[in-house]
Design an enzyme around this catalytic site. Structure first.
Site, mmCIF file in Angstrom:
data_model
loop_
_atom_site.group_PDB
_atom_site.id
_atom_site.type_symbol
_atom_site.label_atom_id
_atom_site.label_comp_id
_atom_site.label_asym_id
_atom_site.label_seq_id
_atom_site.Cartn_x
_atom_site.Cartn_y
_atom_site.Cartn_z
ATOM 1 N NE ARG A 322 46.465 37.086 34.482
ATOM 2 C CZ ARG A 322 45.807 37.932 33.675
ATOM 3 N NH1 ARG A 322 45.580 37.611 32.421
ATOM 4 N NH2 ARG A 322 45.389 39.097 34.108
ATOM 5 C CD GLU A 725 51.392 38.744 30.909
ATOM 6 O OE1 GLU A 725 50.574 39.662 31.076
ATOM 7 O OE2 GLU A 725 51.602 37.856 31.750
#
Ligand code: MTE
Ligand code: QUE
Ligand code: MOS
Length: 773
Positions: A322, A725
């Site tokens: 990620r 997030e």
């Protein structure tokens, strides 16, 4: 007294979509139940951990004599007492339930004590004698590279030939960036309570983001079938990724003790131990070289990123991935190569934390922008705008081969730039800095583009279970967990809107593995996207049955039946919802349904590093202004303006709460929160006195948050976007603004060598460094 100004909270809370958090009243009155508040069975005992005081070595002997003889002690277990699996790792092996043959980090749990009280258990746990033949620990990313010590193989993403293109670029700009980790510091610490039932059944209450994984691991540890285990969780007092995999160990230890002693067991970690035995956000060390033309346009980039994973893989493969997926942030990198390394060190195994590696990757893209700007003598905002992905110019392929479409950043940046008056304030700040010798102001506008979906495809699914009772009230259960983010409130709203009845008619119940099985962790910001669609799917199934029954009763077509304003109707026929449910029951209509959802369109071929791993992107931008005292390195965040994309918001008040909270949490990560391990590998910052999270006095004096309240172009639940997030990374604007202030000392010619966190000490060091220049 200092006055704080927040402009948007009020209007958002007046929005009719802004249903208050389902637990708000219970939480402020203290009646919301967390695990430690649950009624305790009469036979309950309490557990505590015995942890290693060595960092690395061979575990020779554990002398537990004094522990067993300590007052109130009922039992002591080591790894030898485990009937089933001893490895409770989530994906790749490496996480023993208790130390097995080796000590892998300072503070590793070696044994567990069961006693009549928590106090007795903890006191007894201090009496274990753990004998270790020490080995030299590997403590840093540099040492791990030197020793070729990795938890997983390296992975690469590339487009074109970065090395060849960089060679021919007008400017070649290099940089390196060390980024610190972060302690989750959830308010409710790690806790589990295990209650054995008849036969070898067991029920475990845990503060976890991943009940299904706990169910599986507990079953494997106890060597029983999954169907013997129920895991339940009603709410967590914060989790932030820290209870995704790392709630499992405590639940498994409690279950082990409970099964062995045939009594209920509670294991609650004291805060300082919680901070030692659980993993944190991964520290990273990154290096980049970027090739740009004379205008500052990127032609090529070569990036090497390394995450400090600690002693085991945990989720590090997906976390470093990620980071690699977000190195570009919103910028087209041209021909590029991103290399991601997963370094093994003798630290606690680092884990998920809001952003899941994305923040550490995105920092590179933003560091590049600042350095290009300083090198070319341009304003950083112009360099950022110029390098944004562009569909028209065909510069919209990411380093993983995904096309960026419906790219909202140009518009978001322009709106924010105008509304928050970037250019006027830039002039003001330049004038201020010219007049003030020691106090310097800085300004920075940074964007966020965050990919939504688990990059591990099978996790992108969810289940739901919906019941309607004969008074017309509904119970909704789904696979997601509530940790303060407001998931259950949004789910309640989704069910209410789908059935067109008041939200008060809907109860969202505790997450349980026996209600909805085989769930994904509530993570990757996908809780509402996935579970919301699954709940909608179940509601649609019931609505279809009701519509068919209505059609049959009133001799109309089922297609014409509408659910509206608490009624079910077609033409002149209209029945109150609750009344119709009662009738449907009497006519034997099935009033309960399971639902399921899987995200469409996504794929990623990890062998080639190409695909469409994300269903869509969430966007945002923040403009931060800071004041730095260049004599001390101390600074203040004066003003923050945010414009964030939540799609069509399901609940603007909750979304703004998430944005504000995420921003402040991100700011803490990049400013005051510093993890310190001493030279032996022992965590020195192991309590809130030595590890400083932002307090109310650290919040910006002016804090304006606005939503770009607009339909998602992809078919998500009611066209909303994930919010948990993405806004965390808006805080990068604070870090860049601090650098901007320091850079003013050089007439903006030098990009300050500032790493993260930018503690006052490191800001002062960067100031000294640029002044020596
Ligand atoms: N908000 C609160 N109040 N508490 C939390 O623990 N966790 C964050 C975010 N917001 C968290 C939070 C993280 S890491 C994630 S992945 C998402 O919430 C998960 O929830 P969601 O998918 O429902 O947004
Ligand atoms: C974002 C995430 C997660 C992720 C990938 C993301 C996450 C997570 C996993 C994961 C990966 C492999 C597994 C597993 C979980 O991947 O939170 O059980 O086998 O847990 O892009 O947040
Ligand atoms: Mo969040 S780090 O995906 O739990």
């Amino acid at each position: 007294m200092r006055r704080l100004t927040r402009t948007t909270q009020l209007s958002a809370s007046q929005d009719k979509r802004s249903l208050e958090h389902e637990s708000a009243a219970m939480q402020v009155s203290g009646s919301a139940l967390y695990i430690d508040d649950l009624p305790e069975p009469a036979n309950i005992k309490y557990a505590a951990l015995g942890i290693s005081q060595h960092t690395a070595g061979k575990l020779e002997q554990v002398d537990l004599e004094d522990v067993r003889n300590s007052p109130g002690v009922v039992d002591v277990v080591t790894v030898a007492d485990v009937p089933g699996h001893i490895d409770i790792a989530p994906v790749f092996d490496g996480d023993p339930i208790l130390a097995h043959e080796h000590i892998l980090f300072h503070g590793q749990p070696v044994f567990a004590v069961l006693a009549n009280s928590t106090r007795e258990a903890r006191q007894a746990a201090l009496k274990g004698k753990i004998q270790v033949t020490e080995q030299a620990p590997c403590l840093t990313i540099a040492q791990a590279h030197e020793a070729n010590s990795f938890v997983r193989p390296m992975h690469t993403m590339q487009q074109g030939d970065a090395n060849a293109t960089i060679k021919n670029c007008e400017h070649r700009i290099q940089g390196s960036l060390d980024i610190g980790g972060q302690e989750h510091l959830y308010l409710e610490g790690q806790i589990a309570m295990a209650i054995p039932g008849e036969d070898d059944n067991i029920t475990v209450y845990s503060s976890t983001q991943h009940p299904t994984e706990l169910q599986k691991l507990i079953a494997e540890v106890l060597d029983i079938k999954f169907h013997k285990v129920v895991v339940e969780m009603r709410r967590a007092g914060g989790a932030f990724g820290g209870k995704e995999t790392q709630s499992a160990q405590w639940a498994c230890i409690a279950a082990l003790l409970a099964a062995k002693n045939k009594c209920a067991v509670k294991l609650r970690l004291p805060r300082s131990q919680d901070m030692i035995v659980t993993g944190k956000r991964h520290p990273f060390s990154n290096q980049y070289e970027v090739g740009v033309d004379s205008n500052g346009q990127i032609q090529a980039a070569n990036v090497k990123i390394s995450g400090n994973c600690g002693h085991s893989p945990d989720l590090s493969d997906a976390i470093v991935d990620r980071a690699m997926f977000h190195t570009d942030n919103g910028y087209y990198l041209g021909d590029c190569k991103i290399e991601g390394h997963r370094c093994r060190t003798n630290q606690v195994s680092h884990t998920a934390f809001r952003g899941f590696g994305g923040p550490q990757g995105m920092m590179i893209g933003e560091a590049m922008m600042d350095k290009i700007a300083r090198t070319l003598g341009k304003d950083p905002l112009l360099v950022r705008k110029q390098n944004l992905y562009s569909e028209e110019n065909g510069r919209n392929t990411t380093q993983y081969g995904m096309q960026v479409e419906n790219f909202l950043l140009p518009e978001i940046i322009e709106q924010l730039e105008n509304k928050a008056e970037y250019w006027r304030r830039r002039e003001e700040i330049t004038a201020f800095n010219a007049k003030n010798r020691f106090i310097k102001k800085g300004l920075s506008l940074t964007p966020v583009k965050f990919g939504i979906s688990f990059t591990v495809k099978h996790l992108n699914q969810a289940g739901a279970l919906v019941h309607i009772y004969t008074d017309g009230s509904m119970q909704v259960n789904h696979g997601g967990t509530e940790m303060g983010q407001g998931l259950h409130t949004k789910i309640q709203q989704i069910a209410a809107q789908e059935m067109s009845i008041p939200a008060a008619m809907i109860e969202v119940t505790a997450t349980r593995t026996d209600k909805v099985p085989n769930t994904s962790p509530t993570a990757a910001s996908s809780g509402t996207d996935l579970n919301g669609k699954a709940v909608q799917n179940a509601c649609i199934t019931i609505k279809q049955r009701l519509a068919e029954y209505f059609a049959q009763r009133f001799e109309v077509s089922a297609d014409s039946v509408e659910f509206k304003d608490g009624t079910i109707r077609s033409g002149e026929h209209q029945v109150d919802f609750a009344e119709f449910i009662q009738q449907a029951y009497m006519d034997r209509v099935h009033l309960s349904a399971a639902g399921h959802y899987k995200t469409p369109k996504i794929f990623y071929d990890r062998n080639t590093g190409n695909g469409r791993p994300f269903f869509y992107f969430a966007y945002g931008a923040a403009l931060s202004e800071v004041t730095v005292d260049t004599l001390t390195g101390e600074y203040k965040v004066n003003r923050v303006d945010i414009l964030h994309d939540t799609g069509k918001s399901i609940n603007p008040a909750l979304d703004i709460g998430q944005i504000e909270g995420a921003f402040i949490q991100g700011m803490g990560w990049l400013t005051s929160e510093e993890l310190v391990w001493d030279e032996t590998g022992k965590l020195a910052s192991n309590n809130p006195a030595t590890y400083k999270i932002p307090a109310i006095g650290d919040t910006p004096e002016i804090f304006n948050v606005e939503l770009l309240d607009r339909d998602n172009s992809e078919d998500t639940i009611f066209r909303s976007k994930a919010v948990g997030e993405p806004p965390f990374m808006l805080a990068i604007s604070v870090w860049c603004a601090i650098k901007d202030a320091i850079s003013s000392l050089t007439q903006y010619k030098v990009d300050p060598p500032l790493h993260a966190p930018a503690t006052p000490e490191s800001v002062l060091a960067a100031i000294d460094a640029v002044q020596e220049n």
